[in-house]
Design a protein around this motif. Structure first.
Motif, PDB file in Angstrom:
ATOM      1  N   VAL A   2       0.884  -1.075  -0.059  1.00 40.77           N
ATOM      2  CA  VAL A   2      -0.045  -0.064  -0.004  1.00 40.77           C
ATOM      3  C   VAL A   2       0.820   1.335   0.028  1.00 40.77           C
ATOM      4  N   ARG A   3       0.460   2.215  -0.934  1.00 42.19           N
ATOM      5  CA  ARG A   3       1.161   3.293  -1.172  1.00 42.19           C
ATOM      6  C   ARG A   3       0.314   4.503  -0.305  1.00 42.19           C
ATOM      7  N   VAL A   4       0.954   5.576   0.392  1.00 45.06           N
ATOM      8  CA  VAL A   4       0.444   6.574   0.859  1.00 45.06           C
ATOM      9  C   VAL A   4       1.018   7.780   0.454  1.00 45.06           C
ATOM     10  N   VAL A   5       0.562   8.908  -0.298  1.00 49.30           N
ATOM     11  CA  VAL A   5       1.306  10.072  -0.744  1.00 49.30           C
ATOM     12  C   VAL A   5       0.691  11.088  -0.472  1.00 49.30           C
ATOM     13  N   GLU A   6       1.436  12.198   0.253  1.00 45.88           N
ATOM     14  CA  GLU A   6       0.896  13.373   0.602  1.00 45.88           C
ATOM     15  C   GLU A   6       1.389  14.485  -0.542  1.00 45.88           C
ATOM     16  N   SER A   7       0.767  15.671  -0.558  1.00 47.22           N
ATOM     17  CA  SER A   7       1.126  16.873  -1.280  1.00 47.22           C
ATOM     18  C   SER A   7       0.611  17.745  -1.082  1.00 47.22           C
ATOM     19  N   GLY A   8       1.113  18.930  -1.264  1.00 48.36           N
ATOM     20  CA  GLY A   8       0.315  20.423  -0.999  1.00 48.36           C
ATOM     21  C   GLY A   8       0.998  21.181   0.105  1.00 48.36           C
ATOM     22  N   GLY A   9       1.941  20.501   0.830  1.00 43.01           N
ATOM     23  CA  GLY A   9       2.697  21.441   1.979  1.00 43.01           C
ATOM     24  C   GLY A   9       3.509  22.696   1.163  1.00 43.01           C
ATOM     25  N   GLY A  10       3.928  23.347   2.051  1.00 45.74           N
ATOM     26  CA  GLY A  10       4.753  24.659   1.509  1.00 45.74           C
ATOM     27  C   GLY A  10       4.841  25.576   2.482  1.00 45.74           C
ATOM     28  N   LEU A  11       5.260  27.098   2.106  1.00 50.26           N
ATOM     29  CA  LEU A  11       5.364  28.108   3.203  1.00 50.26           C
ATOM     30  C   LEU A  11       4.211  29.074   3.095  1.00 50.26           C
ATOM     31  N   VAL A  12       3.657  29.472   3.903  1.00 49.90           N
ATOM     32  CA  VAL A  12       2.667  30.210   3.886  1.00 49.90           C
ATOM     33  C   VAL A  12       2.528  31.487   5.248  1.00 49.90           C
ATOM     34  N   GLN A  13       2.092  32.530   4.855  1.00 47.78           N
ATOM     35  CA  GLN A  13       2.054  33.496   5.932  1.00 47.78           C
ATOM     36  C   GLN A  13       1.110  33.366   6.940  1.00 47.78           C
ATOM     37  N   PRO A  14       1.266  33.841   8.130  1.00 50.36           N
ATOM     38  CA  PRO A  14       0.252  33.624   8.960  1.00 50.36           C
ATOM     39  C   PRO A  14      -0.963  34.131   8.526  1.00 50.36           C
TER      40      PRO A  14
END
Length: 117
Positions: A2-14
């Motif tokens: 089984v493979r679980v892959v996340e995406s969408g993270g990054g740097l964001v301002q408060p």
């Protein structure tokens, strides 16, 4: 396997927003629960939000009203919409899925979310 892959993270301002996605694939017929956890430096991994196959959700108190978890059962995908982000939301976010029959848990590798000005 089984493979679980996340995406969408990054740097964001408060005060900003991010949307995380997680897709499960491979030898998994049906998923009972999908969830997001996070781990900040020097802290233990903690639950952020979970959603079961029928749609019931559970949130950590610290994210209630700001984060929304949703899932697409047909795609074995779970999302985490994060709004009004705070510096204390900075962490590595991990996706976890629980198989419906075996009740085995599968984890992704994590995606970094950094909230900073």
């Amino acid at each position: 396997q089984v493979r679980v892959v996340e995406s969408g993270g990054g740097l964001v301002q408060p005060g900003g927003s991010l949307r995380l996605s997680c897709a499960a694939s491979g030898n998994i017929v049906s998923i009972r629960l999908m969830g997001w956890y996070r781990q900040a430096p020097g802290k233990q991994r903690e639950l952020v939000a979970t959603i079961v196959s029928r749609g019931s959700t559970n949130y950590a108190d610290s994210v209630k009203g700001r984060f929304t978890i949703s899932r697409d059962n047909a795609k074995n995908t779970v999302y985490l919409q994060m709004n009004s982000l705070k510096p204390e939301d900075t962490a590595v976010y991990y996706c976890m899925v629980t198989a419906a029959f075996s009740r085995d848990d599968y984890w992704g590798q994590g995606t970094q979310v950094t909230v900073s000005s």
